[in-house]
Design an enzyme around this catalytic site. Sequence first.
Site, PDB file in Angstrom:
ATOM      1  N   CYS A  14       5.008 -52.519 -38.462  1.00  0.00           N
ATOM      2  CA  CYS A  14       5.642 -53.627 -39.196  1.00  0.00           C
ATOM      3  C   CYS A  14       4.683 -54.815 -39.204  1.00  0.00           C
ATOM      4  O   CYS A  14       3.670 -54.818 -38.493  1.00  0.00           O
ATOM      5  CB  CYS A  14       6.944 -54.028 -38.505  1.00  0.00           C
ATOM      6  SG  CYS A  14       6.647 -54.696 -36.868  1.00  0.00           S
ATOM      7  N   GLU A 126      12.894 -58.719 -25.448  1.00  0.00           N
ATOM      8  CA  GLU A 126      13.195 -59.729 -26.476  1.00  0.00           C
ATOM      9  C   GLU A 126      14.497 -60.462 -26.135  1.00  0.00           C
ATOM     10  O   GLU A 126      14.574 -61.695 -26.222  1.00  0.00           O
ATOM     11  CB  GLU A 126      13.339 -59.060 -27.856  1.00  0.00           C
ATOM     12  CG  GLU A 126      13.725 -60.060 -28.934  1.00  0.00           C
ATOM     13  CD  GLU A 126      14.197 -59.405 -30.229  1.00  0.00           C
ATOM     14  OE1 GLU A 126      13.658 -58.345 -30.610  1.00  0.00           O
ATOM     15  OE2 GLU A 126      15.106 -59.964 -30.862  1.00  0.00           O
ATOM     16  N   SER A 223      11.341 -47.060 -27.469  1.00  0.00           N
ATOM     17  CA  SER A 223      11.334 -48.112 -28.487  1.00  0.00           C
ATOM     18  C   SER A 223      12.743 -48.277 -29.059  1.00  0.00           C
ATOM     19  O   SER A 223      13.307 -47.342 -29.633  1.00  0.00           O
ATOM     20  CB  SER A 223      10.339 -47.729 -29.593  1.00  0.00           C
ATOM     21  OG  SER A 223      10.715 -48.309 -30.809  1.00  0.00           O
TER      22      SER A 223
HETATM   23  S1  SF4 Z   1      10.956 -58.639 -35.346  1.00  0.00           S
HETATM   24 FE1  SF4 Z   1      10.060 -56.850 -34.407  1.00  0.00          FE
HETATM   25  S2  SF4 Z   1      10.313 -55.278 -35.969  1.00  0.00           S
HETATM   26 FE2  SF4 Z   1      10.559 -57.222 -37.023  1.00  0.00          FE
HETATM   27  S3  SF4 Z   1       8.529 -57.729 -37.837  1.00  0.00           S
HETATM   28 FE3  SF4 Z   1       8.772 -58.677 -35.803  1.00  0.00          FE
HETATM   29  S4  SF4 Z   1       7.883 -57.225 -34.358  1.00  0.00           S
HETATM   30 FE4  SF4 Z   1       8.286 -56.136 -36.248  1.00  0.00          FE
END
Ligand code: SF4
Length: 282
Positions: A14, A126, A223
């Site tokens: 991503c 997170e 993940s």
């Molecule tokens: S929030 Fe997580 S999944 Fe979305 S762009 Fe950022 S790193 Fe990637």
Amino acid sequence: MRLCVERAREIGFCFGVKRALDILEKAVGEHGKVETLGALVHNEQVLKKLQKAGINVALNVADIKGNVAAISSHGVSPEIEDEIRRRNIEIIDTTCPCVRRAQIAAQRLVKAGFFVIIFGDTGHPEVKGILGWAKGKSLATREVESVLEAKGSSRRLGILSQTTQIPEQFTGFVKGIIDFALTKDAEIRIIDTICPDIRRRQRTALDLANKVDLMLVIGGHNSANTRHLAELCAAVRPAYLIEKADELEPSWFHGCQKVGIASGTSTPEETIEEVLARLEEL
Ligand code: SF4
């Protein structure tokens, strides 16, 4: 019979992971070695590659040996940032802008007098980081019941989500809280902090799952976003989460003509190519 294989439109790294890897590459060029606080991404292949390039993982702040440390794309709490600075360690910040948005949303809600509810997996880095930005006036859960039982919550509730959750599940959670809270004279503020890449990835994987006989979801077993993707696909078709090509079992494909491929956000293109090559052999 030859298998027909189709890739989901949204696949591979991503934007946030690509950005974190670019920042790290530049940092290694400048500083030689860099340590990351916790795994940069939840993908073993990527971590092995980073290790070869001189990027090692420190499990906690006390574990950092050098004077440069990178915060992963998952972000950290302000307390952890302060702890690193107190040790005179330079911070390379790769926190994804989407995660940063969720951290700032939590901080603003608390400043405005709201008790923050984060729809997410409590043990995920997170989520731990976002809880830190809410200064203890918060709760992380995926269960409406936990919100009902929460001590210290006020009548003003601010709800947001871990960036990688399934949007429909977040909606269901919010509805559950609204049902309860509106019987208690509550004020509710909802901020949609689900990542746009995750939304597109889940939608395109689900579209593909509806067209094939079987789905392979490639990504780290640890993940969160890969597991959510596999869970979504498994609701409509047989779906397997694999990390590497050698995990493929020929027996899965008996009577199968069309296979769909999707991936988590930290899955490298090489791993996807290896899986495609192994499917060719099958
Ligand atoms: S929030 Fe997580 S999944 Fe979305 S762009 Fe950022 S790193 Fe990637």
